[in-house]
Design an enzyme around this catalytic site. Structure first.
Site, PDB file in Angstrom:
ATOM      1  N   LYS A 146       0.829  -1.210   0.000  1.00  0.00           N
ATOM      2  CA  LYS A 146       0.000   0.000   0.000  1.00  0.00           C
ATOM      3  C   LYS A 146       0.857   1.251   0.000  1.00  0.00           C
ATOM      4  O   LYS A 146       0.534   2.226  -0.674  1.00  0.00           O
ATOM      5  CB  LYS A 146      -0.929   0.031   1.214  1.00  0.00           C
TER       6      LYS A 146
ATOM      7  N   LYS B  12      -5.359 -11.113  -7.558  1.00  0.00           N
ATOM      8  CA  LYS B  12      -6.608 -11.238  -6.810  1.00  0.00           C
ATOM      9  C   LYS B  12      -7.542 -10.095  -7.206  1.00  0.00           C
ATOM     10  O   LYS B  12      -7.089  -9.008  -7.582  1.00  0.00           O
ATOM     11  CB  LYS B  12      -6.346 -11.244  -5.301  1.00  0.00           C
TER      12      LYS B  12
ATOM     13  N   LYS C 273     -10.290  -3.764  -5.303  1.00  0.00           N
ATOM     14  CA  LYS C 273     -10.686  -2.429  -5.751  1.00  0.00           C
ATOM     15  C   LYS C 273      -9.503  -1.682  -6.327  1.00  0.00           C
ATOM     16  O   LYS C 273      -9.633  -0.941  -7.288  1.00  0.00           O
ATOM     17  CB  LYS C 273     -11.213  -1.620  -4.562  1.00  0.00           C
TER      18      LYS C 273
HETATM   19  P1  TYM Z   1     -10.780  -5.823   3.522  1.00  0.00           P
HETATM   20  O1  TYM Z   1     -11.807  -4.822   3.925  1.00  0.00           O
HETATM   21  O2  TYM Z   1      -9.764  -5.416   2.511  1.00  0.00           O
HETATM   22  O3  TYM Z   1     -11.483  -7.112   2.961  1.00  0.00           O
HETATM   23  C1  TYM Z   1     -12.576  -7.736   3.631  1.00  0.00           C
HETATM   24  C2  TYM Z   1     -12.445  -9.229   3.529  1.00  0.00           C
HETATM   25  O4  TYM Z   1     -12.481  -9.670   2.162  1.00  0.00           O
HETATM   26  C3  TYM Z   1     -11.413 -10.569   1.913  1.00  0.00           C
HETATM   27  N1  TYM Z   1     -11.015 -10.457   0.493  1.00  0.00           N
HETATM   28  C4  TYM Z   1     -10.924 -11.498  -0.361  1.00  0.00           C
HETATM   29  N2  TYM Z   1     -11.137 -12.819  -0.196  1.00  0.00           N
HETATM   30  C5  TYM Z   1     -10.979 -13.610  -1.279  1.00  0.00           C
HETATM   31  N3  TYM Z   1     -10.594 -13.149  -2.504  1.00  0.00           N
HETATM   32  C6  TYM Z   1     -10.372 -11.830  -2.717  1.00  0.00           C
HETATM   33  N4  TYM Z   1     -10.016 -11.386  -3.918  1.00  0.00           N
HETATM   34  C7  TYM Z   1     -10.523 -10.940  -1.605  1.00  0.00           C
HETATM   35  N5  TYM Z   1     -10.370  -9.599  -1.457  1.00  0.00           N
HETATM   36  C8  TYM Z   1     -10.686  -9.321  -0.168  1.00  0.00           C
HETATM   37  C9  TYM Z   1     -10.319 -10.108   2.855  1.00  0.00           C
HETATM   38  O5  TYM Z   1      -9.365 -11.125   3.083  1.00  0.00           O
HETATM   39  C10 TYM Z   1     -11.102  -9.746   4.095  1.00  0.00           C
HETATM   40  O6  TYM Z   1     -11.344 -10.877   4.898  1.00  0.00           O
HETATM   41  N6  TYM Z   1      -7.605  -5.625   7.352  1.00  0.00           N
HETATM   42  C11 TYM Z   1      -8.892  -6.130   6.916  1.00  0.00           C
HETATM   43  C12 TYM Z   1     -10.051  -5.626   7.756  1.00  0.00           C
HETATM   44  C13 TYM Z   1      -9.921  -5.901   9.212  1.00  0.00           C
HETATM   45  C14 TYM Z   1     -10.070  -7.152   9.873  1.00  0.00           C
HETATM   46  C15 TYM Z   1      -9.928  -6.876  11.251  1.00  0.00           C
HETATM   47  C16 TYM Z   1     -10.292  -8.451   9.423  1.00  0.00           C
HETATM   48  C17 TYM Z   1      -9.714  -4.971  10.181  1.00  0.00           C
HETATM   49  N7  TYM Z   1      -9.713  -5.542  11.404  1.00  0.00           N
HETATM   50  C18 TYM Z   1      -9.992  -7.910  12.212  1.00  0.00           C
HETATM   51  C19 TYM Z   1     -10.367  -9.485  10.380  1.00  0.00           C
HETATM   52  C20 TYM Z   1     -10.210  -9.194  11.741  1.00  0.00           C
HETATM   53  C21 TYM Z   1      -9.137  -5.657   5.498  1.00  0.00           C
HETATM   54  O7  TYM Z   1      -8.636  -4.649   5.073  1.00  0.00           O
HETATM   55  O8  TYM Z   1     -10.043  -6.405   4.803  1.00  0.00           O
END
Ligand code: TYM
Length: 332
Positions: A112, A195, A198
């Site tokens: 990032k 993957k 966005k």
């Molecule tokens: P975030 O908001 O980017 O994504 C949300 C969830 O979607 C999953 N994901 C995917 N899974 C499969 N294939 C894909 N192409 C794909 N893109 C996204 C992500 O793995 C995620 O589970 N840091 C985290 C948010 C967070 C969090 C937490 C998660 C903050 N605190 C505590 C678990 C526990 C994030 O940015 O996910």
């Protein structure tokens, strides 16, 4: 009941199919077996620049989509992260037991910050993983449903929980990632080597759940496959077709071998057309349900207020215990 916790960022406009298949579906399933807490993580969102009005709208939109996807406020706790100040408070303690080098090795920060330019990256983006650690540890989570891209953050969570416990005495549960292999990484429809996301996907390769169903169907019909014609699951040799089979299988419940058989001797066109139809059937009611929640902001906000209250009850107890272990004077 074991506990589950997960967080999702309030992204602009709509969740994408990777979020849904990789994570949100598991949130929905775990409400049946776990005492589940799910958070729209707006504190995480502000680690990169956000327009205030858009952030507020996107957080409500995120909650509406989670409810539309099947989260039931009677069976789980859904809340907005900034409503529960304990997240930021415990994150501070996590920052103070994390090595600078250790934090520097987080690959998502490296990616990032490279994308935003190293000079643009904020300290908040750097400390993001420790906030995520705090999110999870506050709820004594046993299971954390996420996609593959969060695995390293889950390892950090386990390490910091163990470190805190060994330094200050048993305080936190050491959580397990709940990552379903089949759907842990959903790929871009135009470039199945990356993957779906966005930030990295091309518009044609990114399936937003709230897009016009017709536009979504079109994306599936023009998905990149390969020059072969055989419909077979082979992630290495046939990543595009395999990605389509994964999506199809997960949305319909049909097994991959069953689908391979169904499409034996048929062209990619047949698979894509049928999958486009499956998607349309999924997103059409999903959009309607999301809109219904958005049309009733009072109900939505009251679900979130109740969720925050329940979350705070648990989070404040964990934080108080951690503060005590660290040696802070009680505030009575
Ligand atoms: P975030 O908001 O980017 O994504 C949300 C969830 O979607 C999953 N994901 C995917 N899974 C499969 N294939 C894909 N192409 C794909 N893109 C996204 C992500 O793995 C995620 O589970 N840091 C985290 C948010 C967070 C969090 C937490 C998660 C903050 N605190 C505590 C678990 C526990 C994030 O940015 O996910």
């Amino acid at each position: 009941r074991p506990r589950a916790f997960s967080g999702i960022q309030p992204t602009a406009g709509s969740f994408h199919l990777g979020n849904y298949l990789g994570a949100i579906r598991q949130y929905v399933a775990l409400q049946e077996t776990h005492d589940a807490f799910y958070s729209v993580v707006d504190l995480h969102a502000v680690t990169v620049p956000q327009d205030p009005a858009e952030l507020r709208a996107n957080s409500r939109l995120a909650a509406a989509q989670l409810l539309a996807a099947g989260l039931d406020p009677e069976r789980c706790t859904l809340f907005v992260q900034s409503h529960v100040p304990e997240h930021a408070q415990l994150a501070w303690l996590m920052n103070c037991i994390t090595g600078f080098g250790e934090a520097s090795r987080m690959t998502q920060f490296k990616d990032k910050s490279a994308r935003h330019g190293a000079d643009q990256a904020t300290v908040g983006l750097f400390t993001y993983p420790m906030l995520m650690v705090a999110d999870i540890l506050l709820y004594d989570a046993d299971a954390v449903p996420v996609g593959e891209d969060q695995r390293q953050h889950l390892e950090l969570t386990r390490n910091l929980a163990e470190r805190f416990n060994s330094r200050f005495g048993a305080t936190f549960k050491v959580p397990e990632p709940h990552i379903l292999k089949e759907v842990a990484k959903i790929y871009d429809l135009q470039d199945p080597s990356v993957k779906m996301s966005k930030s990295a996907s091309t518009p044609k390769g990114l399936v937003n759940l709230l897009d016009e169903p017709k536009a979504t169907a079109k994306k599936f019909k023009s998905a990149v496959t390969d020059t072969d014609t055989e419909i077979r699951f082979d992630a290495e040799a046939k990543p595009g077709v395999s990605n389509l089979l994964t999506i199809y299988s997960t949305l319909t419940g049909a097994g991959i071998p069953e689908l391979e058989q169904k499409y034996a001797g048929k062209g990619y066109g047949a698979l894509k057309t049928d999958l486009a139809e499956v998607m349309v059937e999924f997103v059409t009611p999903f959009r309607e349900r999301t809109q219904a929640y958005l049309d009733d902001p009072e109900t939505l906000d009251s679900i979130l207020a109740k969720g925050a209250e329940k979350a705070r009850t648990v989070a404040s107890e964990t934080l108080a215990q951690a503060y005590d272990r660290v040696g802070f004077v009680p505030a009575k």
